[in-house]
Design a protein around this motif. Structure first.
Motif, PDB file in Angstrom:
ATOM      1  N   ALA A 176       0.817  -1.207   0.000  1.00 12.76           N
ATOM      2  CA  ALA A 176       0.000   0.000   0.000  1.00 12.76           C
ATOM      3  C   ALA A 176       0.852   1.258   0.000  1.00 12.76           C
ATOM      4  N   GLY A 177       2.052   1.191   0.597  1.00 18.04           N
ATOM      5  CA  GLY A 177       2.931   2.363   0.670  1.00 18.04           C
ATOM      6  C   GLY A 177       3.337   2.848  -0.707  1.00 18.04           C
ATOM      7  N   SER A 178       3.762   1.926  -1.573  1.00 19.72           N
ATOM      8  CA  SER A 178       4.151   2.309  -2.936  1.00 19.72           C
ATOM      9  C   SER A 178       2.958   2.853  -3.703  1.00 19.72           C
ATOM     10  N   GLY A 179       1.795   2.227  -3.528  1.00 13.40           N
ATOM     11  CA  GLY A 179       0.594   2.704  -4.212  1.00 13.40           C
ATOM     12  C   GLY A 179       0.189   4.086  -3.753  1.00 13.40           C
ATOM     13  N   LEU A 180       0.416   4.387  -2.468  1.00 11.97           N
ATOM     14  CA  LEU A 180       0.053   5.696  -1.936  1.00 11.97           C
ATOM     15  C   LEU A 180       0.840   6.816  -2.618  1.00 11.97           C
ATOM     16  N   VAL A 181       2.077   6.543  -3.022  1.00 10.75           N
ATOM     17  CA  VAL A 181       2.881   7.552  -3.722  1.00 10.75           C
ATOM     18  C   VAL A 181       2.173   7.984  -5.008  1.00 10.75           C
ATOM     19  N   TYR A 182       1.551   7.046  -5.696  1.00 10.62           N
ATOM     20  CA  TYR A 182       0.829   7.359  -6.927  1.00 10.62           C
ATOM     21  C   TYR A 182      -0.325   8.312  -6.636  1.00 10.62           C
ATOM     22  N   VAL A 183      -1.016   8.068  -5.540  1.00 11.62           N
ATOM     23  CA  VAL A 183      -2.146   8.937  -5.161  1.00 11.62           C
ATOM     24  C   VAL A 183      -1.647  10.345  -4.857  1.00 11.62           C
ATOM     25  N   ILE A 184      -0.526  10.460  -4.167  1.00  5.66           N
ATOM     26  CA  ILE A 184       0.027  11.769  -3.825  1.00  5.66           C
ATOM     27  C   ILE A 184       0.482  12.503  -5.096  1.00  5.66           C
ATOM     28  N   ILE A 185       1.073  11.795  -6.031  1.00  3.43           N
ATOM     29  CA  ILE A 185       1.469  12.412  -7.299  1.00  3.43           C
ATOM     30  C   ILE A 185       0.251  13.006  -7.995  1.00  3.43           C
ATOM     31  N   TYR A 186      -0.841  12.244  -8.013  1.00  2.00           N
ATOM     32  CA  TYR A 186      -2.083  12.760  -8.624  1.00  2.00           C
ATOM     33  C   TYR A 186      -2.573  14.000  -7.892  1.00  2.00           C
ATOM     34  N   ALA A 187      -2.559  13.967  -6.567  1.00  2.00           N
ATOM     35  CA  ALA A 187      -3.058  15.112  -5.791  1.00  2.00           C
ATOM     36  C   ALA A 187      -2.244  16.365  -6.086  1.00  2.00           C
ATOM     37  N   GLY A 188      -0.924  16.223  -6.146  1.00  2.00           N
ATOM     38  CA  GLY A 188      -0.063  17.369  -6.435  1.00  2.00           C
ATOM     39  C   GLY A 188      -0.323  17.942  -7.817  1.00  2.00           C
ATOM     40  N   MET A 189      -0.472  17.068  -8.792  1.00  2.00           N
ATOM     41  CA  MET A 189      -0.744  17.514 -10.170  1.00  2.00           C
ATOM     42  C   MET A 189      -2.106  18.188 -10.278  1.00  2.00           C
ATOM     43  N   ALA A 190      -3.116  17.561  -9.685  1.00  2.00           N
ATOM     44  CA  ALA A 190      -4.468  18.105  -9.771  1.00  2.00           C
ATOM     45  C   ALA A 190      -4.551  19.475  -9.105  1.00  2.00           C
ATOM     46  N   LEU A 191      -3.868  19.634  -7.986  1.00  2.00           N
ATOM     47  CA  LEU A 191      -3.846  20.924  -7.303  1.00  2.00           C
ATOM     48  C   LEU A 191      -3.169  21.975  -8.169  1.00  2.00           C
ATOM     49  N   ALA A 192      -2.041  21.614  -8.775  1.00  2.00           N
ATOM     50  CA  ALA A 192      -1.320  22.563  -9.627  1.00  2.00           C
ATOM     51  C   ALA A 192      -2.113  22.907 -10.888  1.00  2.00           C
ATOM     52  N   ALA A 193      -2.912  21.949 -11.359  1.00  2.00           N
ATOM     53  CA  ALA A 193      -3.694  22.183 -12.576  1.00  2.00           C
ATOM     54  C   ALA A 193      -4.924  23.045 -12.328  1.00  2.00           C
ATOM     55  N   GLY A 194      -5.268  23.276 -11.058  1.00  2.00           N
ATOM     56  CA  GLY A 194      -6.390  24.151 -10.747  1.00  2.00           C
ATOM     57  C   GLY A 194      -7.675  23.438 -10.392  1.00  2.00           C
ATOM     58  N   LEU A 195      -7.600  22.166 -10.002  1.00  2.00           N
ATOM     59  CA  LEU A 195      -8.815  21.469  -9.582  1.00  2.00           C
ATOM     60  C   LEU A 195      -9.394  22.183  -8.361  1.00  2.00           C
ATOM     61  N   PRO A 196     -10.671  22.530  -8.359  1.00  2.00           N
ATOM     62  CA  PRO A 196     -11.267  23.279  -7.253  1.00  2.00           C
ATOM     63  C   PRO A 196     -11.064  22.592  -5.902  1.00  2.00           C
ATOM     64  N   TRP A 197     -10.872  23.393  -4.871  1.00  2.00           N
ATOM     65  CA  TRP A 197     -10.558  22.878  -3.543  1.00  2.00           C
ATOM     66  C   TRP A 197     -11.657  21.981  -2.999  1.00  2.00           C
ATOM     67  N   TYR A 198     -12.929  22.245  -3.409  1.00  2.00           N
ATOM     68  CA  TYR A 198     -14.020  21.465  -2.819  1.00  2.00           C
ATOM     69  C   TYR A 198     -13.944  19.995  -3.228  1.00  2.00           C
ATOM     70  N   TRP A 199     -13.297  19.709  -4.374  1.00  2.00           N
ATOM     71  CA  TRP A 199     -13.130  18.311  -4.762  1.00  2.00           C
ATOM     72  C   TRP A 199     -12.153  17.618  -3.808  1.00  2.00           C
ATOM     73  N   PHE A 200     -11.114  18.343  -3.384  1.00  3.76           N
ATOM     74  CA  PHE A 200     -10.180  17.768  -2.422  1.00  3.76           C
ATOM     75  C   PHE A 200     -10.874  17.542  -1.076  1.00  3.76           C
ATOM     76  N   ALA A 201     -11.716  18.516  -0.680  1.00  2.49           N
ATOM     77  CA  ALA A 201     -12.461  18.363   0.572  1.00  2.49           C
ATOM     78  C   ALA A 201     -13.398  17.160   0.499  1.00  2.49           C
ATOM     79  N   ALA A 202     -14.076  17.009  -0.644  1.00  2.00           N
ATOM     80  CA  ALA A 202     -14.985  15.877  -0.821  1.00  2.00           C
ATOM     81  C   ALA A 202     -14.217  14.560  -0.815  1.00  2.00           C
ATOM     82  N   GLY A 203     -13.061  14.551  -1.475  1.00  2.00           N
ATOM     83  CA  GLY A 203     -12.249  13.335  -1.494  1.00  2.00           C
ATOM     84  C   GLY A 203     -11.739  12.965  -0.114  1.00  2.00           C
ATOM     85  N   GLY A 204     -11.295  13.987   0.644  1.00  2.00           N
ATOM     86  CA  GLY A 204     -10.835  13.727   2.001  1.00  2.00           C
ATOM     87  C   GLY A 204     -11.951  13.214   2.883  1.00  2.00           C
ATOM     88  N   GLY A 205     -13.149  13.823   2.744  1.00  2.00           N
ATOM     89  CA  GLY A 205     -14.297  13.370   3.522  1.00  2.00           C
ATOM     90  C   GLY A 205     -14.684  11.940   3.186  1.00  2.00           C
TER      91      GLY A 205
END
Length: 390
Positions: A176-205
């Motif tokens: 799971a640790g190696s797979g989690l790195v992939y998720v973090i890479i996506y989060a960093g890219m999506a944030l930089a690309a301008g994905l609205p913050w509420y999607w991150f809040a919804a995903g975290g929830g």
């Protein structure tokens, strides 16, 4: 013009296109890492130590070659063949299901490819991070440039791609640790690309709800829960699940400002019952014990400078895809560094992530240099055409 002159011109051209500042930082970090690996493996004898040092050095040499190759390659052209890259990603990880797959001694993890004819083991999840990041950058860049990251598809499709890779890695390797790195890479890219913050809040929830549901249904393995429980209660099972981090804190705490001296650390040079995984997961503790806080700060500064160079390149990239690639690799380095050091400091759970450029691992060091080569290539393509063609 002689063959020698042409060869010399070709070498000059390759060197001119590469980001030598970034390469220099990587070289210093990996050279420092080799010294720490030599000290960390010293207690096992010369043969064991020399083999690890040679493998790490050979990996660095191969990585440097990969760095120059990718510095001269426009990965946007390769990304057009994305179905082939996706098949490679899935197929390479699926090799863990063959007799080559090894590593089942830790809670069923099967994360390595190894055979008697292979000079060293290979971790497919490490290698695939390179092509995954490039493909994900292409996917997110398309949504950013065409839909401004506002439609549901701009969230669902890249997230589905990432989720598929996470599940594929976890189902096959239980890592799971190696797979989690992939998720973090996506989060960093999506944030930089301008994905609205509420999607991150919804995903975290949604993640919190999912974890609570799994807890209520008793579907989370006990050893996973123990890894988190020991973070909040250091007295919990100090000779079991907390043993690794208890020893790591002893090593770090005994280093003081300047350390006990290279090849002189009590925990580092002790037997098997001392510092665990000292050349891989806990290499930072080796540095802390033997070179003290000063040595640790050098490690952190080097990691920071490499990450800074990645983000600096992202700011001047000529396309959204190029910028997102740099952000993805920079985010990967940040997460692995924070998690690894946090693990050594007993504030993060042990999930098997190594310290970039410093920890022992042939496939890891080659992949890191190749990733930085891609970043170098992005920087070279920001130069004017007349300069790039000279």
């Amino acid at each position: 013009m002689t063959i020698f002159s042409r060869l010399l011109d070709a070498v000059r051209y390759i060197l001119r296109k590469a980001d030598m500042v970034l390469l220099g930082l990587c070289l210093v970090a990996s050279a420092f890492g080799i010294v720490l690996i030599a000290s960390a493996t010293n207690y096992r004898g010369v043969d064991f130590q020399l083999r690890r040092v040679i493998i790490q050095a050979a990996g660095a040499v191969l990585g440097i070659a990969a760095y120059f190759i990718f510095s001269n390659v426009d990965v946007e052209h390769f990304a057009e063949k994305w179905p082939l890259f996706l098949l490679f990603n899935l197929g390479f990880i699926a090799l863990l299901l063959t007799p080559l797959g090894t590593g089942g001694e830790t809670h069923g993890n099967r994360s390595w490819l190894s055979a008697s004819w292979m000079p060293t083991s290979i971790q497919p999840a490490e290698v695939v991070k390179l092509s995954f990041t490039i493909l994900l950058a292409k996917q997110i860049a398309w949504f950013r440039d065409n839909r401004q990251m506002r439609g549901l598809g701009s969230l669902v499709l890249p997230a589905a791609h990432t989720g598929m890779m996470f599940l594929w890695i976890f189902v096959i390797s239980k890592d799971a640790g190696s797979g989690l790195v992939y998720v973090i890479i996506y989060a960093g890219m999506a944030l930089a690309a301008g994905l609205p913050w509420y999607w991150f809040a919804a995903g975290g929830g949604a993640a919190v709800v999912g974890v609570l549901a799994l807890l209520l249904l008793d579907k989370i393995p006990a050893y996973w829960l123990s890894r988190f429980q020991v973070i909040f209660d250091h007295s919990f099972d100090p000779r079991g699940i907390g043993w690794q981090q208890t020893r790591s804190m002893m090593a770090l705490g005994s280093g003081g400002l300047l350390g006990q001296g290279l090849f002189q650390g009590i925990q580092t040079q002790g037997g098997e019952g001392s510092l665990p995984a000292r050349q891989t997961d806990f290499i930072f503790c080796v540095c802390g014990e033997e070179l003290g806080m000063v040595g640790c700060m050098v490690v952190i500064v080097l990691e920071f400078l490499v990450v800074y160079r990645c983000f600096q390149t992202a700011r001047v990239a000529k396309s959204s895809m190029d910028a997102l690639i740099c952000v993805g690799f920079g985010t990967m380095l940040i997460f692995q560094t924070v998690e690894n050091i946090g693990m050594c400091l007993f504030v993060m759970p042990v999930i098997g992530l190594t310290l970039p450029f410093f920890s022992y691992g042939g496939s890891s060091i080659v992949t890191l240099y190749a990733a930085m080569g891609v970043v170098s290539g992005v920087r070279s393509r920001t130069l004017p055409d007349w300069l790039r063609k000279t």
